[in-house]
Motif scaffolding. Structure first.
Motif, PDB file in Angstrom:
ATOM      1  N   VAL A 153       0.843  -1.201   0.000  1.00  0.00           N
ATOM      2  CA  VAL A 153       0.000   0.000   0.000  1.00  0.00           C
ATOM      3  C   VAL A 153       0.878   1.251   0.000  1.00  0.00           C
ATOM      4  O   VAL A 153       1.863   1.345   0.731  1.00  0.00           O
ATOM      5  CB  VAL A 153      -0.923  -0.005   1.232  1.00  0.00           C
ATOM      6  N   ASP A 154       0.529   2.211  -0.852  1.00  0.00           N
ATOM      7  CA  ASP A 154       1.236   3.482  -1.026  1.00  0.00           C
ATOM      8  C   ASP A 154       2.449   3.358  -1.938  1.00  0.00           C
ATOM      9  O   ASP A 154       3.194   4.309  -2.115  1.00  0.00           O
ATOM     10  CB  ASP A 154       1.652   4.090   0.318  1.00  0.00           C
ATOM     11  N   SER A 155       2.655   2.177  -2.525  1.00  0.00           N
ATOM     12  CA  SER A 155       3.710   1.987  -3.522  1.00  0.00           C
ATOM     13  C   SER A 155       3.122   2.118  -4.922  1.00  0.00           C
ATOM     14  O   SER A 155       1.916   1.963  -5.115  1.00  0.00           O
ATOM     15  CB  SER A 155       4.364   0.607  -3.374  1.00  0.00           C
ATOM     16  N   TYR A 156       3.993   2.374  -5.886  1.00  0.00           N
ATOM     17  CA  TYR A 156       3.521   2.580  -7.252  1.00  0.00           C
ATOM     18  C   TYR A 156       4.588   2.184  -8.257  1.00  0.00           C
ATOM     19  O   TYR A 156       5.766   1.983  -7.917  1.00  0.00           O
ATOM     20  CB  TYR A 156       3.117   4.043  -7.469  1.00  0.00           C
ATOM     21  N   ALA A 157       4.153   2.061  -9.503  1.00  0.00           N
ATOM     22  CA  ALA A 157       5.076   1.775 -10.601  1.00  0.00           C
ATOM     23  C   ALA A 157       4.588   2.480 -11.857  1.00  0.00           C
ATOM     24  O   ALA A 157       3.382   2.500 -12.130  1.00  0.00           O
ATOM     25  CB  ALA A 157       5.196   0.272 -10.840  1.00  0.00           C
ATOM     26  N   TYR A 158       5.534   3.043 -12.598  1.00  0.00           N
ATOM     27  CA  TYR A 158       5.250   3.621 -13.923  1.00  0.00           C
ATOM     28  C   TYR A 158       5.912   2.740 -14.958  1.00  0.00           C
ATOM     29  O   TYR A 158       7.114   2.440 -14.872  1.00  0.00           O
ATOM     30  CB  TYR A 158       5.790   5.048 -14.031  1.00  0.00           C
ATOM     31  N   LEU A 159       5.139   2.304 -15.965  1.00  0.00           N
ATOM     32  CA  LEU A 159       5.634   1.420 -17.012  1.00  0.00           C
ATOM     33  C   LEU A 159       5.483   2.119 -18.357  1.00  0.00           C
ATOM     34  O   LEU A 159       4.355   2.388 -18.801  1.00  0.00           O
ATOM     35  CB  LEU A 159       4.862   0.104 -17.027  1.00  0.00           C
ATOM     36  N   PRO A 160       6.599   2.465 -19.022  1.00  0.00           N
ATOM     37  CA  PRO A 160       6.507   3.153 -20.322  1.00  0.00           C
ATOM     38  C   PRO A 160       5.790   2.300 -21.362  1.00  0.00           C
ATOM     39  O   PRO A 160       5.646   1.077 -21.213  1.00  0.00           O
ATOM     40  CB  PRO A 160       7.983   3.362 -20.707  1.00  0.00           C
ATOM     41  N   ALA A 161       5.355   2.944 -22.417  1.00  0.00           N
ATOM     42  CA  ALA A 161       4.689   2.230 -23.512  1.00  0.00           C
ATOM     43  C   ALA A 161       5.622   1.162 -24.072  1.00  0.00           C
ATOM     44  O   ALA A 161       6.820   1.400 -24.270  1.00  0.00           O
ATOM     45  CB  ALA A 161       4.291   3.216 -24.604  1.00  0.00           C
ATOM     46  N   GLY A 162       5.092  -0.034 -24.307  1.00  0.00           N
ATOM     47  CA  GLY A 162       5.878  -1.121 -24.866  1.00  0.00           C
ATOM     48  C   GLY A 162       6.742  -1.858 -23.873  1.00  0.00           C
ATOM     49  O   GLY A 162       7.482  -2.766 -24.260  1.00  0.00           O
ATOM     50  N   PHE A 163       6.652  -1.498 -22.595  1.00  0.00           N
ATOM     51  CA  PHE A 163       7.483  -2.129 -21.561  1.00  0.00           C
ATOM     52  C   PHE A 163       6.783  -3.395 -21.058  1.00  0.00           C
ATOM     53  O   PHE A 163       5.721  -3.325 -20.454  1.00  0.00           O
ATOM     54  CB  PHE A 163       7.707  -1.141 -20.412  1.00  0.00           C
ATOM     55  N   ASN A 184       4.774  11.062 -27.931  1.00  0.00           N
ATOM     56  CA  ASN A 184       6.207  10.995 -28.199  1.00  0.00           C
ATOM     57  C   ASN A 184       6.832  12.370 -28.369  1.00  0.00           C
ATOM     58  O   ASN A 184       6.233  13.273 -28.962  1.00  0.00           O
ATOM     59  CB  ASN A 184       6.457  10.175 -29.468  1.00  0.00           C
ATOM     60  N   LEU A 185       8.024  12.508 -27.843  1.00  0.00           N
ATOM     61  CA  LEU A 185       8.894  13.643 -28.122  1.00  0.00           C
ATOM     62  C   LEU A 185      10.190  13.081 -28.685  1.00  0.00           C
ATOM     63  O   LEU A 185      10.790  12.178 -28.082  1.00  0.00           O
ATOM     64  CB  LEU A 185       9.198  14.443 -26.857  1.00  0.00           C
ATOM     65  N   GLU A 186      10.622  13.608 -29.818  1.00  0.00           N
ATOM     66  CA  GLU A 186      11.821  13.083 -30.456  1.00  0.00           C
ATOM     67  C   GLU A 186      13.016  13.157 -29.504  1.00  0.00           C
ATOM     68  O   GLU A 186      13.243  14.157 -28.829  1.00  0.00           O
ATOM     69  CB  GLU A 186      12.114  13.888 -31.734  1.00  0.00           C
ATOM     70  N   SER A 187      13.760  12.051 -29.449  1.00  0.00           N
ATOM     71  CA  SER A 187      14.991  11.934 -28.649  1.00  0.00           C
ATOM     72  C   SER A 187      14.740  11.777 -27.148  1.00  0.00           C
ATOM     73  O   SER A 187      15.690  11.759 -26.370  1.00  0.00           O
ATOM     74  CB  SER A 187      15.922  13.146 -28.868  1.00  0.00           C
ATOM     75  N   PHE A 188      13.497  11.681 -26.728  1.00  0.00           N
ATOM     76  CA  PHE A 188      13.209  11.500 -25.302  1.00  0.00           C
ATOM     77  C   PHE A 188      12.533  10.149 -25.087  1.00  0.00           C
ATOM     78  O   PHE A 188      11.548   9.817 -25.772  1.00  0.00           O
ATOM     79  CB  PHE A 188      12.309  12.607 -24.776  1.00  0.00           C
ATOM     80  N   ILE A 189      13.057   9.383 -24.138  1.00  0.00           N
ATOM     81  CA  ILE A 189      12.492   8.073 -23.813  1.00  0.00           C
ATOM     82  C   ILE A 189      12.342   7.978 -22.298  1.00  0.00           C
ATOM     83  O   ILE A 189      13.330   8.059 -21.565  1.00  0.00           O
ATOM     84  CB  ILE A 189      13.388   6.926 -24.318  1.00  0.00           C
ATOM     85  N   PRO A 190      11.129   7.810 -21.783  1.00  0.00           N
ATOM     86  CA  PRO A 190      10.947   7.695 -20.333  1.00  0.00           C
ATOM     87  C   PRO A 190      11.441   6.348 -19.819  1.00  0.00           C
ATOM     88  O   PRO A 190      11.412   5.341 -20.526  1.00  0.00           O
ATOM     89  CB  PRO A 190       9.431   7.831 -20.158  1.00  0.00           C
TER      90      PRO A 190
END
Length: 304
Positions: A153-163, A184-190
């Motif tokens: 509880v109170d934990s989280y995860a962010y998963l980029p597209a295609g991950f 998408n922004l060119e040259s930027f990958i989360p």
């Protein structure tokens, strides 16, 4: 007293007090008061009222047809008695309730996922990013390389597209999930992010009194963020906000009043709010305990 007036008064009381607790106690000073709804709430797990709200569906059984939920063109308040759960597509042993979707005008979805024993998540479409936040129970998050994280509880995860990833639960857990097509922004990958609210620093809020934490990096690769905002009883937003950003909000703790457009809504733990761009919005915390809500906000992209 006119019957309709009696019903109106009854409904107003019911907004924050469970039915069955609505009895008047005569004190020595000769005034009426209601007993505390939950005397032992301090011993309960964090965010327990998200899945056990003060005014739950069972408390409304004697009010057929009544709901606090509201849907308008520029905002919605979705309350627990209106949640409709069904099997989540591509998930195993999991029920979901979609609370905000593009059908309302949003560019994201927000839903509750109730994972049961021996449950497992599915994957979103390849171009869709996902954020999960645990409000009850525990899940195991495993990434494509086999590394695992225990999310409580109170934990989280962010998963980029295609991950590629999976979420598994041996007993039961409730997740808040946000998904959107990545801008998408060119040259930027989360990068993927795993964390917990209490590990995030308090940030400056010039001109405001609430406490603010941001769960995701504020850098350009990330096209949205999730904020955790805390208000003590009586505190409120100083700015009456009107902006281009969209919001999806879940009240994690407490209660208060939310202004949306020209309407004023009593809200409590477990309530969800959708705010379209440019809808006037304002919040004030009520009660005797802090209010905490999580709120989605699109960022780092030109609105054109």
């Amino acid at each position: 007293m006119h019957k309709s007036l009696i019903v109106s008064i009854y409904v107003l009381y019911a907004l924050f007090l469970p039915l069955g607790m609505l009895k008047c106690v005569l004190g020595e000073e000769g005034f009426c008061s209601a007993p505390p709804a939950y005397a032992d709430s301090s011993s309960q797990p964090l965010y327990w009222k998200v899945t056990n709200p003060t005014l739950s569906p069972e408390h409304l059984q004697d009010l057929p047809g009544f709901t606090r939920s509201v849907y308008k063109s520029d905002h919605a308040v979705i309350t627990p008695e209106s949640h409709v759960f069904s099997p989540l597509p591509d998930w195993t042993n999991t029920l979901g309730a979609y609370l905000i979707t593009p059908a309302m005008g949003s560019q994201y979805v927000m839903y509750l996922a109730k994972m049961q024993a021996n449950s497992k998540s599915g994957l979103p479409p390849k171009d869709v990013e996902r954020f999960i936040f645990v409000v009850q129970g525990m899940v195991t998050f495993t990434n494509m390389s086999g590394m695992s994280h225990r999310l409580v509880v109170d934990s989280y995860a962010y998963l980029p597209a295609g991950f590629e990833h999976s979420l598994m639960c041996d007993t039961s857990a409730t997740l808040v999930v946000f998904e959107r097509r990545y801008a998408n922004l060119e040259s930027f990958i989360p990068e993927p992010v795993v964390g917990s609210t209490d590990m995030q620093p308090l940030l400056e809020t010039p001109g405001e009194v609430f406490e603010l934490r941001k769960l995701l990096p504020t850098s350009a690769p990330y096209d949205f963020n999730i904020h955790i905002m805390d208000f003590q009883p009586g505190e409120y937003l100083y700015v009456k906000e009107v902006h281009y950003n969209q919001h999806g909000l879940l009240l994690l703790e407490g209660q208060g009043i939310y202004r949306l457009g020209d309407s004023w809504y009593p809200v409590q733990t477990g309530d969800v709010i959708w705010m379209a761009p440019f809808v006037p919005q304002w919040y004030a915390a009520l009660g005797k305990t802090r209010s905490r809500y999580m709120i989605y906000k699109d960022v780092n992209r030109n609105p054109l």
